[in-house]
Design a protein around this motif. Sequence first.
Motif, PDB file in Angstrom:
ATOM      1  N   GLN A 161    -109.843 -56.796 -28.580  1.00  0.00           N
ATOM      2  CA  GLN A 161    -108.808 -55.775 -28.718  1.00  0.00           C
ATOM      3  C   GLN A 161    -108.202 -55.876 -30.114  1.00  0.00           C
ATOM      4  N   THR A 204    -106.837 -50.870 -30.103  1.00  0.00           N
ATOM      5  CA  THR A 204    -105.657 -50.726 -29.268  1.00  0.00           C
ATOM      6  C   THR A 204    -104.455 -50.429 -30.157  1.00  0.00           C
ATOM      7  N   ARG A 208    -100.139 -48.502 -26.486  1.00  0.00           N
ATOM      8  CA  ARG A 208    -101.104 -48.761 -25.403  1.00  0.00           C
ATOM      9  C   ARG A 208    -100.817 -50.095 -24.738  1.00  0.00           C
TER      10      ARG A 208
END
Length: 262
Positions: A161, A204, A208
Amino acid sequence: MPDVTPTSLPDPVQRTEHFDVLDLGTLPYRDAWDIQHHLHAEVAAGARPTLLLVEHPAVLTLGRKAREGENIVVTRDYLAGQGIEVLEVERGGDVTYHGPGQLVVYAIFPVGRRVRDFLRLLEDATVQALHSLGLEDARPNPGYAGVYLSPRDLNGLERQQKIASIGVAVKQHTALHGIGLNIATQLHHFDLIVPCGLQDTQMTSVQREYDLRGLGQSASMDAAKAALTTAFASVFRDYDFSLPASALHAAIPHPQSKESDA
């Protein structure tokens, strides 16, 4: 904000001990690029370093490793129809996206030969800012430039991520470019590319993460700017902002080298 040109820059929103902070608001990439080069020339000649904060309309930029955009997964015609420019720039790295909701931070700082150390400090400042915004798992990812959060399982596959991309260029011992930190970015635009050429990576954003973690918060661009500015002042507190004497000497024009009109 009104049109900004290198000769009509806004006043610094903050002056730290070692550098100025300029907030350019939302500005097309090419305009900010011109401002970067203008300030870069001044800093390379001995002026105060500058931290630029800006948002860009949607644009894809190709770094030196981009190989003519092979990690763009749609046609240039499609991008043009979406109003998304593609620009080749002098920073390192592959292809990346900038757009609304992303805080772009350009650190026009002296670097000399300390490029790796400088990149680590950019990561450290970003990590520190994200910690202050409540994302305490923000961390560097050894071997990859940028800042990441804890991996997630996606259909049985672990995906890294990535919340911030980092790429710089160094000319005349002074840095250009810097950080793209996703605050409330339109993440679907990253589907147009393989971000930074990394196949196992999902982009990301602060918003989020707030949503997925059930934090009930709204990501604030103003809060992110304040957090990054504070983090830079802390991380670069003991940084050597001096330029090599040879670089300053080269930046000073000499009468004997002036071109003649004859």
